[in-house]
Design an enzyme around this catalytic site. Structure first.
Site, PDB file in Angstrom:
ATOM      1  N   HIS A 163       2.604 -21.055   4.112  1.00  0.00           N
ATOM      2  CA  HIS A 163       3.191 -19.886   5.070  1.00  0.00           C
ATOM      3  C   HIS A 163       2.573 -20.402   6.383  1.00  0.00           C
ATOM      4  CE1 HIS A 163       3.461 -16.734   1.940  1.00  0.00           C
ATOM      5  NE2 HIS A 163       1.987 -16.783   1.810  1.00  0.00           N
ATOM      6  N   HIS A 200       4.395 -14.941  -3.293  1.00  0.00           N
ATOM      7  CA  HIS A 200       4.402 -14.350  -2.230  1.00  0.00           C
ATOM      8  C   HIS A 200       6.242 -15.382  -1.488  1.00  0.00           C
ATOM      9  CE1 HIS A 200       0.534 -13.353  -1.445  1.00  0.00           C
ATOM     10  NE2 HIS A 200       1.101 -12.307  -1.428  1.00  0.00           N
ATOM     11  N   ASP A 287      -0.605 -17.136  -8.348  1.00  0.00           N
ATOM     12  CA  ASP A 287      -0.478 -15.572  -8.097  1.00  0.00           C
ATOM     13  C   ASP A 287       0.210 -14.005  -8.336  1.00  0.00           C
ATOM     14  OD1 ASP A 287       0.854 -16.462  -5.863  1.00  0.00           O
ATOM     15  OD2 ASP A 287      -0.333 -15.946  -4.150  1.00  0.00           O
TER      16      ASP A 287
END
Length: 345
Positions: A163, A200, A287
């Site tokens: 990120h 993500h 995750d």
């Protein structure tokens, strides 16, 4: 498979982050590394522990190819500058962020913290910078091992990195370890690909290579219409300028299972094949498992075995960089399943 870890990563141990407006225990803790180390051993591999941190001009040079100089300076000095403020908290936690078309870079540390820290998931204290640097050092060591002839290596990195953009921290990430590994590989290989299988979207990685055609970026993740990082990761985001067509996103519905994930991964790898990569970086998130505290998908442990199998079939040397995957009873099993599938599937 050579596996690398730097124990100084443990210096970064944030107690809290903000979740839906409330302070909550941070899942980005040293216990993550302990459980991941157990998984490496369970998969029949061993970790090479890296030596104490020292001045590394080559690492700095490589980081400056993916991050701005002012951002790197900010990370190194922000805690000391923040704590010099009257009545400041022990941890850096910005209370203001630029919106719209803001382009003025402030001198004040509160303004700089808001500029560089995208969200409230990146608190920093006195141990954070050395832990962050140790994580990047681990990714660099794994990539260097491939340059030196290893066919595959694994970097046990925490905090994660995908990120983190050119000058932005977010989602527990500060330095982009995946982009760093790709940068190292580019020193030998003309065409490098990044395959991100974290829950993500790797928005920082996408931003770094958005206008480049030498590093192909692809990601399978939860649709950002409903999930973090919200503002990046749509299917129509394909790059710009020279990089147009070199970014591929495969967003999946919230709650997607392993069958849907593997189907999307196959589509992503079909798109990757057209790029004809000479080396690959795998941004490995765990995750997407159904029990993860940040759960957005419903993968089972055996799905990670299949993901490892599928990624191992891609030709070329590979660096596996650990991204997300947070403490649960299943975390060690998930990494062990991936590594076994990758090595023996």
């Amino acid at each position: 498979m050579k596996c690398f870890y730097h124990e100084t990563q443990n210096n970064h141990a944030p107690k809290l982050f903000f979740l839906r407006g409330q302070p909550a225990p941070s899942p980005e803790q040293p216990v993550r590394a302990e459980r991941l180390k157990e998984a490496v051993e369970a998969a029949g591999a061993s970790l090479s522990l890296l030596p104490p941190l020292a001045s590394d001009p080559l690492l700095l040079d490589r980081l400056e190819r993916i991050h701005t100089t002012r951002y790197l300076v900010f990370l190194e000095g922000v805690v000391e500058r923040w704590r010099a403020l009257p009545a400041a908290s022990d941890v850096v936690a910005p209370n203001v962020h630029p919106c719209g078309h803001a382009s003025f870079y402030p001198r004040h540390i509160v303004g700089q913290a808001g500029w560089h820290m995208h969200d409230m998931a990146c608190p920093m204290d006195e141990g954070s910078y050395s832990g962050i640097l140790a994580s990047a050092t681990t990714a660099q060591a794994a990539a260097d091992a491939v340059l030196q002839g290893e066919s595959v290596s694994y970097a046990l990195c925490r905090p994660p990195g995908h990120h983190a953009g050119p000058e932005r921290a977010g989602g527990f990430c500060f330095l982009n370890n995946t982009a760093l590994a790709a940068t190292v590989l580019r020193e030998r290989y003309d065409r490098v690909a990044i395959v991100d299988v974290d829950l993500h979207h790797g928005n920082g990685t996408q931003d770094i290579f958005w206008e480049r055609d030498d590093v192909w970026t692809g990601s399978v993740h939860v649709n950002p219409a409903d999930f973090y990082p919200f503002y990046w990761g749509a299917a129509q985001e394909v790059g710009a300028g020279e990089g147009k067509g070199y970014n591929c996103n495969m967003p999946l519905p919230l709650g997607a299972d392993g069958i849907a994930f593997l189907q999307a991964l196959s589509q992503l790898l079909s798109a990757l094949a057209e790029f004809k990569p000479q080396a690959i970086v795998i941004a490995l998130g765990l995750d997407a498992h159904k029990d993860d505290p940040l759960a957005g998908m419903t993968l089972e442990t055996e799905d990670f075995y299949r993901i490892g199998q599928r990624l191992a079939q891609v030709k070329g040397p590979k660096v596996i960089v650990q991204e997300g995957g947070y403490p649960t009873d299943s975390l060690s099993d998930n990494l062990a399943a991936f590594l076994k599938g990758f090595q023996w599937g």
